[in-house]
Design an enzyme around this catalytic site. Structure first.
Site, PDB file in Angstrom:
ATOM      1  N   GLU A 147      12.884  -9.186   1.335  1.00  0.00           N
ATOM      2  CA  GLU A 147      12.054  -8.027   1.701  1.00  0.00           C
ATOM      3  C   GLU A 147      12.863  -6.747   1.495  1.00  0.00           C
ATOM      4  O   GLU A 147      14.041  -6.693   1.859  1.00  0.00           O
ATOM      5  CB  GLU A 147      11.645  -8.163   3.173  1.00  0.00           C
ATOM      6  CG  GLU A 147      10.769  -7.019   3.660  1.00  0.00           C
ATOM      7  CD  GLU A 147      10.201  -7.306   5.044  1.00  0.00           C
ATOM      8  OE1 GLU A 147       9.492  -8.318   5.203  1.00  0.00           O
ATOM      9  OE2 GLU A 147      10.470  -6.519   5.968  1.00  0.00           O
ATOM     10  N   ARG A 207       4.035  11.212  -1.888  1.00  0.00           N
ATOM     11  CA  ARG A 207       4.024  11.002  -0.434  1.00  0.00           C
ATOM     12  C   ARG A 207       5.388  11.317   0.191  1.00  0.00           C
ATOM     13  O   ARG A 207       6.430  10.975  -0.379  1.00  0.00           O
ATOM     14  CB  ARG A 207       3.606   9.554  -0.106  1.00  0.00           C
ATOM     15  CG  ARG A 207       4.675   8.516  -0.387  1.00  0.00           C
ATOM     16  CD  ARG A 207       4.235   7.092  -0.147  1.00  0.00           C
ATOM     17  NE  ARG A 207       4.038   6.754   1.240  1.00  0.00           N
ATOM     18  CZ  ARG A 207       4.265   5.540   1.765  1.00  0.00           C
ATOM     19  NH1 ARG A 207       4.694   4.554   0.989  1.00  0.00           N
ATOM     20  NH2 ARG A 207       4.050   5.300   3.025  1.00  0.00           N
ATOM     21  N   PRO A 258       0.792  -1.227   0.000  1.00  0.00           N
ATOM     22  CA  PRO A 258       0.000   0.000   0.000  1.00  0.00           C
ATOM     23  C   PRO A 258       0.834   1.292   0.000  1.00  0.00           C
ATOM     24  O   PRO A 258       1.849   1.381   0.691  1.00  0.00           O
ATOM     25  CB  PRO A 258      -0.826  -0.108   1.292  1.00  0.00           C
ATOM     26  CG  PRO A 258      -0.126  -1.121   2.129  1.00  0.00           C
ATOM     27  CD  PRO A 258       0.521  -2.068   1.168  1.00  0.00           C
ATOM     28  N   ASN A 259       0.361   2.208  -0.789  1.00  0.00           N
ATOM     29  CA  ASN A 259       0.913   3.576  -0.892  1.00  0.00           C
ATOM     30  C   ASN A 259       2.255   3.674  -1.631  1.00  0.00           C
ATOM     31  O   ASN A 259       2.772   4.771  -1.805  1.00  0.00           O
ATOM     32  CB  ASN A 259       1.043   4.232   0.509  1.00  0.00           C
ATOM     33  CG  ASN A 259      -0.289   4.302   1.208  1.00  0.00           C
ATOM     34  OD1 ASN A 259      -1.236   4.867   0.669  1.00  0.00           O
ATOM     35  ND2 ASN A 259      -0.406   3.714   2.381  1.00  0.00           N
ATOM     36  N   ALA A 278       3.237  -0.895   4.731  1.00  0.00           N
ATOM     37  CA  ALA A 278       2.717  -0.928   6.109  1.00  0.00           C
ATOM     38  C   ALA A 278       2.362  -2.344   6.568  1.00  0.00           C
ATOM     39  O   ALA A 278       2.450  -2.648   7.765  1.00  0.00           O
ATOM     40  CB  ALA A 278       1.505  -0.014   6.225  1.00  0.00           C
ATOM     41  N   HIS A 324      12.755  -2.375   1.778  1.00  0.00           N
ATOM     42  CA  HIS A 324      12.123  -1.113   2.188  1.00  0.00           C
ATOM     43  C   HIS A 324      12.957   0.031   1.656  1.00  0.00           C
ATOM     44  O   HIS A 324      14.193   0.005   1.765  1.00  0.00           O
ATOM     45  CB  HIS A 324      12.021  -1.016   3.715  1.00  0.00           C
ATOM     46  CG  HIS A 324      11.179  -2.098   4.284  1.00  0.00           C
ATOM     47  ND1 HIS A 324       9.808  -2.088   4.186  1.00  0.00           N
ATOM     48  CD2 HIS A 324      11.509  -3.264   4.881  1.00  0.00           C
ATOM     49  CE1 HIS A 324       9.345  -3.198   4.720  1.00  0.00           C
ATOM     50  NE2 HIS A 324      10.342  -3.932   5.149  1.00  0.00           N
ATOM     51  N   ASN A 354       8.093  -5.496  -1.127  1.00  0.00           N
ATOM     52  CA  ASN A 354       8.032  -4.392  -0.179  1.00  0.00           C
ATOM     53  C   ASN A 354       6.585  -4.376   0.318  1.00  0.00           C
ATOM     54  O   ASN A 354       5.716  -3.800  -0.336  1.00  0.00           O
ATOM     55  CB  ASN A 354       8.399  -3.069  -0.852  1.00  0.00           C
ATOM     56  CG  ASN A 354       8.350  -1.909   0.141  1.00  0.00           C
ATOM     57  OD1 ASN A 354       7.872  -2.068   1.267  1.00  0.00           O
ATOM     58  ND2 ASN A 354       8.838  -0.746  -0.266  1.00  0.00           N
ATOM     59  N   ARG A 396      13.314   4.902  12.058  1.00  0.00           N
ATOM     60  CA  ARG A 396      12.044   5.632  12.082  1.00  0.00           C
ATOM     61  C   ARG A 396      11.246   5.295  13.353  1.00  0.00           C
ATOM     62  O   ARG A 396      11.823   4.838  14.334  1.00  0.00           O
ATOM     63  CB  ARG A 396      11.269   5.329  10.787  1.00  0.00           C
ATOM     64  CG  ARG A 396      12.055   5.774   9.533  1.00  0.00           C
ATOM     65  CD  ARG A 396      11.292   5.509   8.266  1.00  0.00           C
ATOM     66  NE  ARG A 396      10.051   6.276   8.219  1.00  0.00           N
ATOM     67  CZ  ARG A 396       9.060   6.033   7.344  1.00  0.00           C
ATOM     68  NH1 ARG A 396       9.203   5.069   6.448  1.00  0.00           N
ATOM     69  NH2 ARG A 396       7.963   6.764   7.371  1.00  0.00           N
ATOM     70  N   TYR A 408      10.804   9.305   1.081  1.00  0.00           N
ATOM     71  CA  TYR A 408      10.773   8.351  -0.044  1.00  0.00           C
ATOM     72  C   TYR A 408      11.341   8.896  -1.350  1.00  0.00           C
ATOM     73  O   TYR A 408      11.449   8.154  -2.326  1.00  0.00           O
ATOM     74  CB  TYR A 408       9.334   7.864  -0.258  1.00  0.00           C
ATOM     75  CG  TYR A 408       8.780   7.143   0.956  1.00  0.00           C
ATOM     76  CD1 TYR A 408       9.312   5.921   1.365  1.00  0.00           C
ATOM     77  CD2 TYR A 408       7.738   7.680   1.702  1.00  0.00           C
ATOM     78  CE1 TYR A 408       8.826   5.261   2.485  1.00  0.00           C
ATOM     79  CE2 TYR A 408       7.231   7.031   2.825  1.00  0.00           C
ATOM     80  CZ  TYR A 408       7.782   5.827   3.204  1.00  0.00           C
ATOM     81  OH  TYR A 408       7.298   5.170   4.309  1.00  0.00           O
TER      82      TYR A 408
HETATM   83  C1  DQA Z   1       8.165   1.195   3.610  1.00  0.00           C
HETATM   84  C2  DQA Z   1       8.288   1.402   5.123  1.00  0.00           C
HETATM   85  C3  DQA Z   1       6.967   1.154   5.820  1.00  0.00           C
HETATM   86  O1  DQA Z   1       7.090   1.369   7.218  1.00  0.00           O
HETATM   87  C4  DQA Z   1       5.892   2.083   5.287  1.00  0.00           C
HETATM   88  O2  DQA Z   1       4.641   1.766   5.866  1.00  0.00           O
HETATM   89  C5  DQA Z   1       5.812   2.114   3.805  1.00  0.00           C
HETATM   90  C6  DQA Z   1       7.042   2.019   3.015  1.00  0.00           C
HETATM   91  C7  DQA Z   1       9.458   1.562   2.859  1.00  0.00           C
HETATM   92  O3  DQA Z   1       9.580   1.164   1.698  1.00  0.00           O
HETATM   93  O4  DQA Z   1      10.307   2.270   3.393  1.00  0.00           O
HETATM   94  O5  DQA Z   1       4.740   2.307   3.230  1.00  0.00           O
HETATM   95  O6  DQA Z   1       7.909  -0.184   3.380  1.00  0.00           O
END
Ligand code: DQA
Length: 143
Positions: free
Chosen positions: A98, A18, A10-11, A77, A100, A74, A107, A23
């Site tokens: 995985e 964002r 998500p996102n 959340a 990120h 990835n 964070r 990011y």
């Molecule tokens: C994320 C880190 C997560 O905590 C966050 O919710 C994201 C992006 C990252 O790529 O840094 O949406 O996975």
């Protein structure tokens, strides 16, 4: 040719909009292009998918079984609480890394814990787009 599924949660589709200080300014199509370029250089085939919906990610992971040789994910959340994504990764048992974009350990405390990493060979975080290329390289050597 080895086939790797790259999944984004998500996102991630909101990259470039964002929280740019976290990011970066580059958008989601730029990430997809970066991943395709990295895959071509490694001589692996990739399919990239993104969903904001937990169940859709679970289905995409399930459908990878027998079709892909590995997964780069990835979970965004969902990383921090999705036992459904963890179980799906365990169910298909494909080599998975995985990724990120941000350094989740630098964070908020709730981001320090990954429930999904337990089903992965390893985790790369804090290196931005480069994390995907490094994950693809590691997987290409592994599979
Ligand atoms: C994320 C880190 C997560 O905590 C966050 O919710 C994201 C992006 C990252 O790529 O840094 O949406 O996975």
């Amino acid at each position: 040719m080895k086939k790797i599924l790259v999944l984004n949660g998500p996102n991630i589709n909101m990259l470039g909009v964002r929280e740019k200080t976290i990011y970066g300014k580059l958008d989601y199509p730029a990430l997809c292009a970066y991943i395709q370029k990295a895959a071509a250089a490694l001589n692996v085939e990739v399919e990239v998918a993104q969903s904001n919906v937990e169940g859709e990610l679970v289905t995409l992971i399930q459908q990878a079984y027998g079709k892909f040789d590995g997964i780069v994910i990835n979970p965004a959340a969902f990383t921090h609480y999705s036992i459904a994504v963890l179980d799906a990764l365990k169910a298909v048992a494909l080599p998975t890394i995985e990724v990120h974009l941000s350094n989740i350990h630098a964070r908020e405390e709730f981001r320090h814990k990954s429930v999904t990493a337990a089903a992965c060979l390893g985790q790369i975080c804090g290196l931005g787009f480069k994390g995907y290329a490094l994950a693809l390289k590691a997987l290409a050597e592994e599979i």
